[in-house]
Design an enzyme around this catalytic site. Structure first.
Site, PDB file in Angstrom:
ATOM      1  N   SER A 189       0.851  -1.187   0.000  1.00  0.00           N
ATOM      2  CA  SER A 189       0.000   0.000   0.000  1.00  0.00           C
ATOM      3  C   SER A 189       0.885   1.233   0.000  1.00  0.00           C
ATOM      4  CB  SER A 189      -0.891   0.003   1.245  1.00  0.00           C
ATOM      5  OG  SER A 189      -1.500   1.266   1.450  1.00  0.00           O
ATOM      6  N   TYR A 230      -2.589  -0.001  10.511  1.00  0.00           N
ATOM      7  CA  TYR A 230      -2.560  -0.368   9.085  1.00  0.00           C
ATOM      8  C   TYR A 230      -1.213   0.021   8.475  1.00  0.00           C
ATOM      9  CZ  TYR A 230      -3.794  -0.353   4.119  1.00  0.00           C
ATOM     10  OH  TYR A 230      -3.814  -0.574   2.753  1.00  0.00           O
TER      11      TYR A 230
END
Length: 271
Positions: free
Chosen positions: A138, A151
């Site tokens: 990501s 995250y």
């Protein structure tokens, strides 16, 4: 003999799109995910178009399940050529509002899930002196994102894992590459974890992401699947997908400004 790809998180979103793309290029496809019904539906879709697909329900957080899944795949196809680590979970909120269980949810899925699959399959790749490992990361693993701390922590770890493995395994014939998208238009919100200062804060965070996902310019699962395919085909080390390039470059050139904007964007009721 056809090559074989093993894809985690394959029942929907990026994993499903990637399975269809690799199948269209003649790969046997092994699909792994927790949701057995959706996983089998994806496998049936592939088989209906004449492709070889096997669904193996697996919770990547459980190493025993991952080991069994890899062994079943090897028993059926004889070899695996590509591993696509993709299973993941999104988590958002102020750092102090996350429980330890929330932290484990993020790290056990987003990081340990990848490690379990690599650990199970690496001896096979080393014995063959060939293979490809694709870790779908990501932009949150390149650019620190406030209010997504668990995250982003897991994704930064995936970036380190990917780059370290690439350096170590390239001389042994194993290609390792990382894919770095921005937020993607998928149904990831079904499994996402949101925490807030209060009920209004939590709802505003959910609504913000939901609205963002509905924005027409947001990349789709197919865009990431194409990045995965290009990385495998052309042996790319890293692929930053679409709008994530702007985030990465902006953070390099103006890191303080980017962090200020991100804090204001995700702060909500935390003041």
């Amino acid at each position: 003999m056809a090559s074989t790809v093993l894809i985690t998180g394959a029942s929907q979103g990026i994993g499903k799109a990637t399975s269809h793309l690799f199948a269209s290029h003649g790969y046997n496809v092994v699909l792994a995910a927790r949701q057995a019904d959706r996983l089998e539906t994806t496998a049936q879709e592939l088989r209906a178009t004449g492709h070889s697909a096997t669904a193996i329900p697996t919770d990547v957080r459980q190493p025993d399940q991952v080991n069994l899944m890899v062994q079943k795949a090897l028993d059926q196809y004889g070899s695996i050529d590509v591993l696509v680590n993709n299973a993941g979970i999104y988590i958002s909120g102020p750092a102090e509002e996350f429980s330890l269980e929330d932290w484990h949810q993020a790290i056990d899925t987003n990081l340990w899930g990848y490690i379990h699959a690599i650990h199970a399959l690496l001896p096979h790749f080393l014995a063959r002196q060939a293979g490809t490992i694709v870790n779908v990361g990501s932009i949150g693993g390149i650019v620190p994102i406030p209010y997504l701390t668990p995250y982003s922590t897991s994704k930064f770890a995936v970036t380190g894992l990917t780059r370290s493995l690439h350096s170590e395994l390239a001389p042994k014939g194993i290609h390792v590459c990382g894919i770095y998208p921005n937020i993607i238009k998928t149904n990831f919100l079904e499994r996402a974890i949101f925490r807030g200062k209060n009920a209004d804060d939590l709802r505003s965070r959910q609504n913000q992401v939901s609205q963002l996902v509905d924005t027409p310019v947001i990349e789709k699962a197919d865009d990431v699947a194409k990045a995965v395919w290009n990385a495998v085909k052309h042996k790319r080390d890293e692929v930053v997908v679409g709008s994530a390039n702007l985030s990465a470059v902006s953070n390099q050139l103006l890191p303080n400004l980017v962090q200020w904007v991100l804090r204001k964007t995700f702060q909500h009721k935390d003041s």
